[in-house]
Design a protein around this motif. Sequence first.
Motif, short mmCIF file in Angstrom:
data_model
loop_
_atom_site.label_atom_id
_atom_site.label_comp_id
_atom_site.label_asym_id
_atom_site.label_seq_id
_atom_site.Cartn_x
_atom_site.Cartn_y
_atom_site.Cartn_z
N ILE A 1 0.83 -1.20 0.00
CA ILE A 1 0.00 0.00 0.00
C ILE A 1 0.86 1.25 0.00
O ILE A 1 0.58 2.23 -0.71
N ARG A 2 1.94 1.24 0.77
CA ARG A 2 2.81 2.41 0.83
C ARG A 2 3.43 2.70 -0.54
O ARG A 2 3.50 3.85 -0.99
N GLN A 3 3.87 1.63 -1.22
CA GLN A 3 4.45 1.81 -2.55
C GLN A 3 3.41 2.30 -3.55
O GLN A 3 3.67 3.20 -4.36
N LEU A 4 2.23 1.74 -3.49
CA LEU A 4 1.19 2.08 -4.46
C LEU A 4 0.69 3.51 -4.28
O LEU A 4 0.53 4.25 -5.25
N THR A 5 0.46 3.92 -3.04
CA THR A 5 -0.04 5.27 -2.80
C THR A 5 1.03 6.33 -3.09
O THR A 5 0.71 7.49 -3.35
#
Length: 211
Positions: free
Chosen positions: A110-114
């Motif tokens: 999620i951190r990478q995607l956001t």
Amino acid sequence: MKTLLVDDHALVLEGLRHFLMANGIEVVGTARNGAEALSQFAMLKPDLILMDIRMEGYDGIQTTQMIKKEHPEVKVVMLTAREDDESLFAAIQAGASGYLLKSMEPETFIRQLTGLTAGEPPFAPGLAVRMLQEISRRRQSADKAADGIQQELTDRQREVLELLVEGLTYKEIANRLELKEVTVKYHVKEMITKMHLTNRTQLIAYASRKG
């Protein structure tokens, strides 16, 4: 961002859809293969596509190429179990904005995607470094091949190339070497072909880099 999910496994699609929505990411649709992805994209106009690589028919890389050709502004992030260098490099060449693995920890995923919304390309840990290493390796291989071909240039072609690097126009080179302008253009075209380049800009850039 409006997100389209593409994967040939129904359970993966459903689980990923719930996971993303629970983390505040809007999922507007899903697709099971490349053809469905193209159809869903045309209908839903998503901002982001999470794309599996291995699918029947059009694979993820082919589908990415087709979408990016017509809509370069769309972000496509590969989501796959494959982390081999060839797939990684092929995905980036196809226009993918990032490359994430299904084995990643949920928080990291999620951190990478956001981070994509802030202009940060999402890559699974370690993959960005490997991608840069592969690009460097391929550039070195291409340079070695071009070096060998450069030895085959005629004396006249070398003269033309040196003047191109100095910034002279075709007409100025023709006057300096007492040639016709069409002859200068012919020599440049021959050098581009011999060195497997695309245009005069690449030829000048290569020659400048080599001094």
